[in-house]
Design a protein around this motif. Structure first.
Motif, PDB file in Angstrom:
ATOM      1  N   GLU A 177      22.056  16.426 -26.466  1.00 25.54           N
ATOM      2  CA  GLU A 177      23.370  16.935 -26.055  1.00 25.54           C
ATOM      3  C   GLU A 177      23.398  17.035 -24.536  1.00 25.54           C
ATOM      4  OE1 GLU A 177      24.702  20.556 -28.014  1.00 25.54           O
ATOM      5  OE2 GLU A 177      23.215  20.201 -29.579  1.00 25.54           O
ATOM      6  N   ILE A 178      24.526  16.659 -23.953  1.00 26.77           N
ATOM      7  CA  ILE A 178      24.727  16.786 -22.507  1.00 26.77           C
ATOM      8  C   ILE A 178      26.145  17.282 -22.292  1.00 26.77           C
ATOM      9  CG2 ILE A 178      24.779  15.594 -20.280  1.00 26.77           C
ATOM     10  CD1 ILE A 178      22.933  13.484 -21.541  1.00 26.77           C
ATOM     11  N   SER A 179      26.295  18.299 -21.433  1.00 21.50           N
ATOM     12  CA  SER A 179      27.639  18.804 -21.161  1.00 21.50           C
ATOM     13  C   SER A 179      27.758  19.251 -19.711  1.00 21.50           C
ATOM     14  CB  SER A 179      27.996  19.958 -22.114  1.00 21.50           C
ATOM     15  OG  SER A 179      27.067  21.004 -21.975  1.00 21.50           O
ATOM     16  N   PHE A 180      29.005  19.445 -19.277  1.00 18.22           N
ATOM     17  CA  PHE A 180      29.278  19.911 -17.926  1.00 18.22           C
ATOM     18  C   PHE A 180      28.827  21.361 -17.815  1.00 18.22           C
ATOM     19  CE2 PHE A 180      31.431  16.166 -16.782  1.00 18.22           C
ATOM     20  CZ  PHE A 180      32.253  15.784 -17.821  1.00 18.22           C
ATOM     21  N   GLY A 181      28.228  21.718 -16.685  1.00 14.24           N
ATOM     22  CA  GLY A 181      27.738  23.080 -16.477  1.00 14.24           C
ATOM     23  C   GLY A 181      28.675  23.931 -15.656  1.00 14.24           C
ATOM     24  N   GLU A 182      29.831  23.393 -15.288  1.00 12.85           N
ATOM     25  CA  GLU A 182      30.817  24.145 -14.529  1.00 12.85           C
ATOM     26  C   GLU A 182      32.201  23.652 -14.932  1.00 12.85           C
ATOM     27  OE1 GLU A 182      29.806  23.441 -10.452  1.00 12.85           O
ATOM     28  OE2 GLU A 182      29.743  21.295 -10.727  1.00 12.85           O
ATOM     29  N   THR A 183      33.206  24.452 -14.665  1.00 11.03           N
ATOM     30  CA  THR A 183      34.566  24.078 -15.042  1.00 11.03           C
ATOM     31  C   THR A 183      35.091  22.973 -14.141  1.00 11.03           C
ATOM     32  OG1 THR A 183      35.597  25.671 -13.553  1.00 11.03           O
ATOM     33  CG2 THR A 183      35.061  26.437 -15.798  1.00 11.03           C
ATOM     34  N   LYS A 184      36.157  22.369 -14.574  1.00 11.45           N
ATOM     35  CA  LYS A 184      36.785  21.312 -13.784  1.00 11.45           C
ATOM     36  C   LYS A 184      37.240  21.864 -12.435  1.00 11.45           C
ATOM     37  CE  LYS A 184      40.591  18.008 -13.910  1.00 11.45           C
ATOM     38  NZ  LYS A 184      41.746  17.545 -14.651  1.00 11.45           N
ATOM     39  N   LYS A 185      37.776  23.082 -12.407  1.00 10.01           N
ATOM     40  CA  LYS A 185      38.215  23.690 -11.146  1.00 10.01           C
ATOM     41  C   LYS A 185      37.042  23.890 -10.201  1.00 10.01           C
ATOM     42  CE  LYS A 185      42.262  26.190 -12.781  1.00 10.01           C
ATOM     43  NZ  LYS A 185      42.881  27.513 -12.961  1.00 10.01           N
ATOM     44  N   ALA A 186      35.911  24.344 -10.727  1.00 12.36           N
ATOM     45  CA  ALA A 186      34.728  24.544  -9.882  1.00 12.36           C
ATOM     46  C   ALA A 186      34.223  23.209  -9.347  1.00 12.36           C
ATOM     47  CB  ALA A 186      33.629  25.257 -10.667  1.00 12.36           C
ATOM     48  N   ARG A 187      34.251  22.165 -10.175  1.00  7.65           N
ATOM     49  CA  ARG A 187      33.837  20.835  -9.711  1.00  7.65           C
ATOM     50  C   ARG A 187      34.730  20.364  -8.577  1.00  7.65           C
ATOM     51  NH1 ARG A 187      33.465  19.711 -15.234  1.00  7.65           N
ATOM     52  NH2 ARG A 187      35.340  18.451 -15.185  1.00  7.65           N
ATOM     53  N   GLU A 188      36.045  20.551  -8.740  1.00 18.45           N
ATOM     54  CA  GLU A 188      36.986  20.109  -7.715  1.00 18.45           C
ATOM     55  C   GLU A 188      36.851  20.946  -6.452  1.00 18.45           C
ATOM     56  OE1 GLU A 188      40.699  20.338  -9.784  1.00 18.45           O
ATOM     57  OE2 GLU A 188      40.396  18.421 -10.796  1.00 18.45           O
ATOM     58  N   ALA A 189      36.593  22.241  -6.586  1.00 20.49           N
ATOM     59  CA  ALA A 189      36.440  23.112  -5.420  1.00 20.49           C
ATOM     60  C   ALA A 189      35.191  22.746  -4.624  1.00 20.49           C
ATOM     61  CB  ALA A 189      36.378  24.569  -5.859  1.00 20.49           C
ATOM     62  N   ASN A 190      34.126  22.324  -5.307  1.00 23.68           N
ATOM     63  CA  ASN A 190      32.874  21.966  -4.638  1.00 23.68           C
ATOM     64  C   ASN A 190      32.860  20.523  -4.171  1.00 23.68           C
ATOM     65  OD1 ASN A 190      31.743  24.492  -4.987  1.00 23.68           O
ATOM     66  ND2 ASN A 190      30.895  23.969  -6.978  1.00 23.68           N
ATOM     67  N   SER A 191      33.835  19.728  -4.559  1.00 22.61           N
ATOM     68  CA  SER A 191      33.858  18.308  -4.223  1.00 22.61           C
ATOM     69  C   SER A 191      34.036  18.112  -2.728  1.00 22.61           C
ATOM     70  CB  SER A 191      35.013  17.626  -4.966  1.00 22.61           C
ATOM     71  OG  SER A 191      35.056  16.276  -4.626  1.00 22.61           O
ATOM     72  N   GLY A 192      33.115  17.336  -2.141  1.00 27.01           N
ATOM     73  CA  GLY A 192      33.219  17.044  -0.730  1.00 27.01           C
ATOM     74  C   GLY A 192      32.697  18.135   0.182  1.00 27.01           C
TER      75      GLY A 192
END
Length: 159
Positions: free
Chosen positions: A99-114
């Motif tokens: 099993e593999i899954s995201f460890g953070e929400t989509k908002k957190a991914r977008e906030a940390n992007s870049g």
């Protein structure tokens, strides 16, 4: 016998997708996982765990996961032996993922992007290439109405 590993860490590089001779997809990646305790000198210690996914799961990881993303992996630990080009016997310890899954929400991914993350990695967004949108697994808003029925006042809690 029991052999189950549950890991949560950040990808150290983009996952690498390959195919076997029988055209089975195989994806390898490494998770950086901070230890709970610091070293005697006060430095944070990190373990780097190699992981492998197969088939459709390998294709999913290669498409949606990138360097720096928080990832949760469940699988089993396996070792394999081989001889390197100098004739030395080598051993690799890997987690074969079930099993593999995201460890953070989509908002957190977008906030940390870049931005520079905790691991010191930087992933700029290329303006010329459209980025695929990862599936959103965020919870829906609370539309049950129960929040309006009982007011929440921390002073009323009896413990």
């Amino acid at each position: 016998m029991l052999n189950k590993a549950i890991l949560m860490g950040r990808l150290t590089r983009d996952p690498e997708l390959r195919h076997t001779q029988s055209n089975m997809a195989v994806c390898s990646f490494t998770l950086a996982i901070d230890r709970d305790r610091k070293s005697p000198s006060g430095e944070r210690q990190t373990d780097f765990i190699d992981c492998v996914a197969w088939g459709k799961q390998a294709e999913f990881v290669a498409q949606w996961f990138t360097k720096g993303m928080m990832t949760i992996v469940i699988g089993r630990i396996q070792s394999r032996q081989w001889q390197d080009q100098h004739g030395n016997n080598r051993t690799a310890i890997e987690v074969h993922c079930s099993e593999i899954s995201f460890g953070e929400t989509k908002k957190a991914r977008e906030a940390n992007s870049g931005h520079v993350g905790e691991q010191g990695s930087y992933r700029p967004q290329a303006a010329s290439q459209p980025q695929p949108t990862a599936p959103a697994f965020d919870l829906p808003p609370d539309n049950t109405g129960y929040g309006d029925v009982l007011p929440c006042d921390d002073n009323d809690i009896p413990f």
